[in-house]
Write a protein that holds these residues in place. Structure first.
Motif, PDB file in Angstrom:
ATOM      1  N   LYS A 420       0.743  -1.182  -0.004  1.00  0.00           N
ATOM      2  CA  LYS A 420      -0.092   0.091   0.096  1.00  0.00           C
ATOM      3  C   LYS A 420       0.836   1.364   0.054  1.00  0.00           C
ATOM      4  O   LYS A 420       0.544   2.266  -0.590  1.00  0.00           O
ATOM      5  N   GLY A 421       1.962   1.306   0.729  1.00  0.00           N
ATOM      6  CA  GLY A 421       2.704   2.479   0.777  1.00  0.00           C
ATOM      7  C   GLY A 421       2.267   3.597   1.427  1.00  0.00           C
ATOM      8  O   GLY A 421       2.246   4.739   0.837  1.00  0.00           O
ATOM      9  N   ARG A 422       1.458   3.352   2.406  1.00  0.00           N
ATOM     10  CA  ARG A 422       0.937   4.462   3.193  1.00  0.00           C
ATOM     11  C   ARG A 422       1.684   5.755   3.500  1.00  0.00           C
ATOM     12  O   ARG A 422       1.468   7.008   3.316  1.00  0.00           O
ATOM     13  N   PHE A 423       3.092   5.464   3.994  1.00  0.00           N
ATOM     14  CA  PHE A 423       3.817   6.534   4.150  1.00  0.00           C
ATOM     15  C   PHE A 423       4.804   7.139   3.435  1.00  0.00           C
ATOM     16  O   PHE A 423       5.633   8.000   3.702  1.00  0.00           O
ATOM     17  N   VAL A 424       4.646   6.518   2.093  1.00  0.00           N
ATOM     18  CA  VAL A 424       5.827   6.977   1.042  1.00  0.00           C
ATOM     19  C   VAL A 424       5.877   8.447   0.888  1.00  0.00           C
ATOM     20  O   VAL A 424       6.968   8.833   0.352  1.00  0.00           O
ATOM     21  N   ASN A 425       4.651   9.031   0.689  1.00  0.00           N
ATOM     22  CA  ASN A 425       4.753  10.709   0.424  1.00  0.00           C
ATOM     23  C   ASN A 425       5.464  11.492   1.497  1.00  0.00           C
ATOM     24  O   ASN A 425       6.119  12.226   1.259  1.00  0.00           O
ATOM     25  N   LEU A 426       4.941  10.921   2.806  1.00  0.00           N
ATOM     26  CA  LEU A 426       5.738  11.522   4.164  1.00  0.00           C
ATOM     27  C   LEU A 426       7.084  11.359   3.994  1.00  0.00           C
ATOM     28  O   LEU A 426       8.131  12.114   4.255  1.00  0.00           O
ATOM     29  N   TYR A 427       7.502  10.233   3.559  1.00  0.00           N
ATOM     30  CA  TYR A 427       9.053   9.768   3.583  1.00  0.00           C
ATOM     31  C   TYR A 427       9.523  10.606   2.359  1.00  0.00           C
ATOM     32  O   TYR A 427      10.689  11.199   2.907  1.00  0.00           O
ATOM     33  N   TYR A 428       8.970  10.973   1.297  1.00  0.00           N
ATOM     34  CA  TYR A 428       9.611  11.219   0.232  1.00  0.00           C
ATOM     35  C   TYR A 428       9.751  12.966   0.585  1.00  0.00           C
ATOM     36  O   TYR A 428      10.810  13.543   0.160  1.00  0.00           O
ATOM     37  N   PHE A 429       8.900  13.389   1.375  1.00  0.00           N
ATOM     38  CA  PHE A 429       9.069  14.835   1.795  1.00  0.00           C
ATOM     39  C   PHE A 429      10.062  15.018   2.731  1.00  0.00           C
ATOM     40  O   PHE A 429      11.144  15.996   2.500  1.00  0.00           O
ATOM     41  N   ILE A 430      10.222  14.044   3.808  1.00  0.00           N
ATOM     42  CA  ILE A 430      11.378  14.096   4.571  1.00  0.00           C
ATOM     43  C   ILE A 430      12.772  14.045   4.007  1.00  0.00           C
ATOM     44  O   ILE A 430      13.811  14.708   4.012  1.00  0.00           O
ATOM     45  N   LEU A 431      12.843  13.164   2.957  1.00  0.00           N
ATOM     46  CA  LEU A 431      13.884  12.817   2.249  1.00  0.00           C
ATOM     47  C   LEU A 431      14.312  14.083   1.388  1.00  0.00           C
ATOM     48  O   LEU A 431      15.703  14.537   1.330  1.00  0.00           O
ATOM     49  N   ARG A 432      13.383  14.776   0.851  1.00  0.00           N
ATOM     50  CA  ARG A 432      13.882  16.016  -0.142  1.00  0.00           C
ATOM     51  C   ARG A 432      13.991  17.258   0.690  1.00  0.00           C
ATOM     52  O   ARG A 432      14.994  18.063   0.388  1.00  0.00           O
ATOM     53  N   TYR A 433      13.222  17.529   1.870  1.00  0.00           N
ATOM     54  CA  TYR A 433      13.390  18.704   2.360  1.00  0.00           C
ATOM     55  C   TYR A 433      13.877  18.658   3.929  1.00  0.00           C
ATOM     56  O   TYR A 433      14.965  19.302   4.259  1.00  0.00           O
ATOM     57  N   LEU A 434      13.001  17.947   4.615  1.00  0.00           N
ATOM     58  CA  LEU A 434      13.271  17.930   6.101  1.00  0.00           C
ATOM     59  C   LEU A 434      14.546  17.547   6.521  1.00  0.00           C
ATOM     60  O   LEU A 434      15.496  18.292   7.369  1.00  0.00           O
ATOM     61  N   ALA A 435      14.854  16.310   6.030  1.00  0.00           N
ATOM     62  CA  ALA A 435      16.379  15.570   6.354  1.00  0.00           C
ATOM     63  C   ALA A 435      17.520  16.546   5.954  1.00  0.00           C
ATOM     64  O   ALA A 435      18.286  16.974   6.935  1.00  0.00           O
ATOM     65  N   PRO A 436      17.576  17.055   4.590  1.00  0.00           N
ATOM     66  CA  PRO A 436      18.769  17.596   4.334  1.00  0.00           C
ATOM     67  C   PRO A 436      18.949  18.948   4.820  1.00  0.00           C
ATOM     68  O   PRO A 436      19.768  19.366   5.239  1.00  0.00           O
ATOM     69  N   LEU A 437      17.476  19.705   5.239  1.00  0.00           N
ATOM     70  CA  LEU A 437      17.774  20.910   5.870  1.00  0.00           C
ATOM     71  C   LEU A 437      17.969  20.755   7.397  1.00  0.00           C
ATOM     72  O   LEU A 437      18.976  21.542   7.800  1.00  0.00           O
TER      73      LEU A 437
END
Ligand code: PFF
Length: 449
Positions: A420-437
């Motif tokens: 189902k991949g319920r969290f994948v969009n949240l994951y992608y947001f963290i990967l692109r923005y939150l984590a690097p920042l």
């Protein structure tokens, strides 16, 4: 069996235990308590847990995606997924070098631990007063032959497991040792919690004093979470390449992070109540478990038995982690340099030993040899945990978040759309923005401040 005749883990449980074995180590039972003791107790724990949840789990998923997608060691993985570009391959090489550095200083402490199993089995710590316990530690660590001997023994043991391969070595050892580790840890918790005066230790561990949070505490907690979860230098990329295509990478990552944090917290529950119950100093640094705890064991009933159990526990935790460190380097040597597994294990073990000699001697003959005001051991520890791993992780998020197709990332996380991949969009947001920042801000403020 995975593509290209690579042998991978045989089951989901095998993958979780092997990777949790890599994550759970001296970092949880030796480094976490002394870092917490030096960085404000409960406040450190809070920041640490936040980092594990917000950045640690997503970054572990990232490493698994890279490894499983590429079916390759860390250098090969960045080569394949990065379209052969040199800059991404360099990131893989950076990971192998970081593994060499960590293994060099980590094996020193692993060797101490093995020596403490022998000492406590022989009752050599029994009945000593505090000064004599400190004397045993100082005599041993400041020497040359014995610390090098135990370090070498530990490296050889690890080399042997790696020579046996992914399934018969890494996975099998983890399946046996990880449950043993949990049982021993729970046993130690019961002992510690039943000491009178245990409550003070628990409140030191669990009651945050927010005034204690500052830039250096935050950087230390970030470094500790990366070190503990083994992220930022390719360990989980390598293990990810052994995870079966049908396993769920999100669940696997969450399980590993939960196991890892649980062991760290339980180690705190073992150590701090005991430390406070016997009036010892929680902020004594790297010596905490080697000097403070033997004193504690000496003052409790059946202390010798608990000392043996504790140091055995620490040895097991260290071994499953040194296995993962050596595997990063050996997988690279086998797949990129085309060495035989046995030859690669032997050669890498000898190389790490050569590098590790200066770390071991940092406590004795090379105590006064300092670079940037630190001994080689301290420098390797600080550089890897607080800088190399967060920088490696930052570059990795840029690679997967910004330079690699999102559809492929999603495909890997959902097993080709079957999950189902319920969290994948949240994951992608963290990967692109939150984590690097977050990584950038913390690194810059840590370096400047
Ligand atoms: N995570 C291990 C620990 O907490 O002891 C240390 C470690 C192992 C770091 C493997 C990095 C690594 F690649």
């Amino acid at each position: 069996m995975a593509e290209n005749n690579r042998l991978g883990f045989t089951s989901s449980l095998g993958a979780i235990l092997a990777a949790a074995g890599g994550a759970v180590g001296l970092g949880n039972i030796w480094r976490f308590p002394y870092m917490l003791g030096q960085n404000g107790g409960g406040a450190f724990l809070l920041v640490y847990v936040l980092f594990v949840l917000l950045i640690g789990i997503p970054l572990m998923m990232t490493e698994f995606v890279i490894g499983r997608r590429a079916q390759s060691n860390v250098v090969g993985a960045y080569k394949k997924l990065g379209g052969g570009k040199k800059r991404w391959m360099a990131l893989g090489v950076f990971g192998v070098l970081a593994a060499l550095m960590i293994y060099a200083f980590y094996s020193v402490v692993a060797g101490w631990t093995l020596n403490y199993v022998v000492l406590s089995c022989g009752g050599k710590l029994q009945g000593l007063d505090a000064a004599a316990v400190s004397g045993v530690f100082a005599d041993f660590t400041q020497g040359s032959f014995w610390p090098l001997f135990y370090q070498f023994l530990f490296l050889a043991l690890t080399g042997l497991v790696i020579t046996m391969g992914v399934q018969k070595g890494i996975e099998k050892v983890a399946k046996i040792l990880m449950p043993v580790l949990f049982i021993l840890l729970l046993l130690m918790c019961v002992r510690s919690l039943t000491l009178s005066g245990a409550a003070k230790g628990l409140s030191f561990l669990f009651k945050p004093d927010f005034g204690k949070i500052n830039g250096s505490v935050v950087l230390s907690a970030l470094g500790q979470s990366f070190f503990s979860l083994s992220i930022g230098m390719g360990a989980m990329v390598t293990y990810g390449s052994y995870i079966r295509k049908e396993d769920n990478l999100v669940k696997t990552s969450v399980w590993i992070a939960v196991c890892d944090s649980l062991v760290a917290i339980l180690a705190g529950v073992v150590i701090f109540p005991a430390v406070f119950a016997f009036g010892m100093n929680p902020s004594s640094g790297p010596e905490l478990v080697y000097i403070v705890l033997p004193n504690v064991f000496n003052s409790m009933p059946a202390g010798t038995l608990f000392a043996v159990v504790f140091f055995l526990l620490l040895t097991i935790a260290a071994l499953t982690s040194t296995i993962s460190l050596l595997e990063i380097i050996v997988a690279f040597a086998v797949e990129e340099l085309h060495w035989k597994r046995g030859t690669a294990s032997l050669a890498c073990t000898l190389l790490v030993f050569l590098l590790g000699i200066s770390c071991t001697l940092s406590f004795g003959p090379m105590k006064d040899f300092t670079l940037f005001g630190r001994t080689v051991f301290d420098l390797f520890d600080l550089l890897t945990a607080s800088y190399i791993m967060p920088i490696g992780a930052l570059l990795m998020t840029i690679f997967l978040g910004w330079c690699f197709p999102k559809v492929e990332v999603m495909d890997e996380l959902t097993n080709g759309g079957r999950l189902k991949g319920r969290f994948v969009n949240l994951y992608y947001f963290i990967l692109r923005y939150l984590a690097p920042l977050a990584l950038l801000v913390i690194l810059v403020s840590g370096i400047v401040g």
